[in-house]
Design a protein around this motif. Structure first.
Motif, PDB file in Angstrom:
ATOM      1  N   GLU A  34       0.838  -1.099  -0.137  1.00 30.57           N
ATOM      2  CA  GLU A  34       0.049  -0.038   0.024  1.00 30.57           C
ATOM      3  C   GLU A  34       0.860   1.259  -0.029  1.00 30.57           C
ATOM      4  OE1 GLU A  34      -3.074   0.533  -0.105  1.00 30.57           O
ATOM      5  OE2 GLU A  34      -3.377  -1.620  -0.773  1.00 30.57           O
ATOM      6  N   LYS A  37       2.361   2.294  -3.555  1.00 32.32           N
ATOM      7  CA  LYS A  37       1.336   2.897  -4.415  1.00 32.32           C
ATOM      8  C   LYS A  37       1.895   4.428  -4.880  1.00 32.32           C
ATOM      9  CE  LYS A  37      -2.723  -0.098  -3.943  1.00 32.32           C
ATOM     10  NZ  LYS A  37      -4.205  -0.076  -3.323  1.00 32.32           N
ATOM     11  N   GLY A  38       2.460   4.940  -3.676  1.00 28.15           N
ATOM     12  CA  GLY A  38       2.797   6.305  -4.107  1.00 28.15           C
ATOM     13  C   GLY A  38       3.986   6.652  -5.068  1.00 28.15           C
ATOM     14  N   HIS A  40       5.140   4.148  -7.434  1.00 26.46           N
ATOM     15  CA  HIS A  40       4.489   3.965  -8.862  1.00 26.46           C
ATOM     16  C   HIS A  40       3.611   2.839  -8.904  1.00 26.46           C
ATOM     17  CE1 HIS A  40       4.823   2.412 -13.102  1.00 26.46           C
ATOM     18  NE2 HIS A  40       5.600   3.549 -13.381  1.00 26.46           N
ATOM     19  N   GLU A  41       2.747   3.083  -9.966  1.00 30.32           N
ATOM     20  CA  GLU A  41       1.368   2.256  -9.702  1.00 30.32           C
ATOM     21  C   GLU A  41       1.530   0.715  -9.853  1.00 30.32           C
ATOM     22  OE1 GLU A  41      -1.077   2.709 -13.291  1.00 30.32           O
ATOM     23  OE2 GLU A  41       0.313   3.459 -14.584  1.00 30.32           O
ATOM     24  N   TYR A  42       2.733   0.321 -10.525  1.00 33.14           N
ATOM     25  CA  TYR A  42       3.194  -1.017 -10.670  1.00 33.14           C
ATOM     26  C   TYR A  42       4.004  -1.601  -9.624  1.00 33.14           C
ATOM     27  CZ  TYR A  42       0.830  -0.598 -15.127  1.00 33.14           C
ATOM     28  OH  TYR A  42       0.085  -0.532 -16.388  1.00 33.14           O
ATOM     29  N   PRO A  44       3.742  -1.885  -6.284  1.00 33.95           N
ATOM     30  CA  PRO A  44       3.245  -2.761  -5.369  1.00 33.95           C
ATOM     31  C   PRO A  44       3.197  -4.458  -6.147  1.00 33.95           C
ATOM     32  CG  PRO A  44       1.906  -1.016  -5.279  1.00 33.95           C
ATOM     33  CD  PRO A  44       2.724  -0.720  -6.423  1.00 33.95           C
ATOM     34  N   TYR A  45       2.944  -4.530  -7.411  1.00 37.60           N
ATOM     35  CA  TYR A  45       2.767  -5.672  -7.952  1.00 37.60           C
ATOM     36  C   TYR A  45       4.142  -6.356  -7.997  1.00 37.60           C
ATOM     37  CZ  TYR A  45      -1.935  -3.891  -9.087  1.00 37.60           C
ATOM     38  OH  TYR A  45      -3.118  -3.202  -9.041  1.00 37.60           O
TER      39      TYR A  45
END
Length: 255
Positions: A34, A37-38, A40-42, A44-45
């Motif tokens: 969580e 996420k700040g 980069h959008e990827y 966390p994955y």
């Protein structure tokens, strides 16, 4: 009947403890994800994928190695009727023969005794008493040192929790591999509970307050020494976790 009830109880407790451990680790991973996420959008994955690989390599895979090892007890090497355990003796002997540092005399003795359950029993007993015990003790001490240093340096309770879990599972796996067999499922369940409790203690020790365990006069004296309090706290954490890990290793060796 009571024996079966006891087995079922430990099975449920062991499985429950393992599920709680995994849930706590997953919760920690999700929490870190969580925060990423700040970045980069990827991010966390990518982190989740790396975390899954690490969990598999450091926790799941060692557990599978333990579970698929033959069940055996050192006490059965003294069985007065080894014929009924001959098949298990042979499986254990083959695993021990895979060890490269096994003394040649012991290797020859096992090979020559493979078809005689009585001689094989004595050969295995000789290996355990004169070769494996020393290696087991060395393995236990090594992992206890790892826990001591890691938890003393770390200043994060959940990281201490995960470290203790990983190192203890690795230690148990290495003991199983060295011996060539695993404890019974009931004893494995007890070990899971021991490891879980040890990890919880490690996490709780992060919040230890020296004022609660040392006399006021001692604290006043220590207060005059720069940085002594955080150092003392870290040392106490590391030593406590190492002692608990030593206990888990000794219990595993006994099983």
């Amino acid at each position: 009947m009571k024996k079966n009830s006891s087995k079922k109880f430990w099975y449920f407790v062991g499985i429950g403890a393992m599920l709680i451990i995994l849930m706590m680790i997953v919760a920690s991973v999700m929490q870190v994800g969580e925060h990423l996420k700040g970045v980069h959008e990827y991010a966390p994955y990518v982190f989740y994928a790396l975390a899954f690989i690490l969990v598999y390599l450091l926790i799941i895979r060692p557990i599978l190695i333990i579970l698929f090892s033959p069940s055996f007890s050192i006490g059965t090497t003294l069985d007065k009727n080894p014929k009924r355990e001959h098949r298990v003796y042979k499986r254990v002997a083959k695993r021990i023969l895979e060890q490269e540092d096994l003394p040649e005399g012991m290797r020859t003795n096992i090979n020559e005794s493979m078809h005689d359950p009585y001689k094989l029993r004595d050969a295995l007993n000789n290996v355990y008493n004169k070769h494996l015990k020393r290696k087991l003790n060395k393995t236990i001490r090594s992992h206890a040192k790892t826990v001591m240093v890691s938890t003393a340096i770390s200043q994060n309770g959940r990281l201490d929790f995960i470290t203790v879990i990983v190192v203890n599972i690795k230690m148990i796996k290495e003991i199983v591999v060295l011996c060539g067999f695993r404890p019974s499922y009931r004893n494995l369940a007890k070990l899971v509970v021991n490891v879980f409790v040890t990890a919880l203690v490690a996490e709780g020790l992060e919040n230890i307050n020296l004022n609660d365990i040392l006399p006021t006069s001692t604290m006043k004296m220590l207060g005059e020494i720069p940085l002594i309090k955080p150092i003392m706290s870290s040392v106490i954490e590391g030593v406590s976790n190492a002692l608990l890990t030593l206990r888990n290793g000794i219990v595993t060796r006994k099983y």
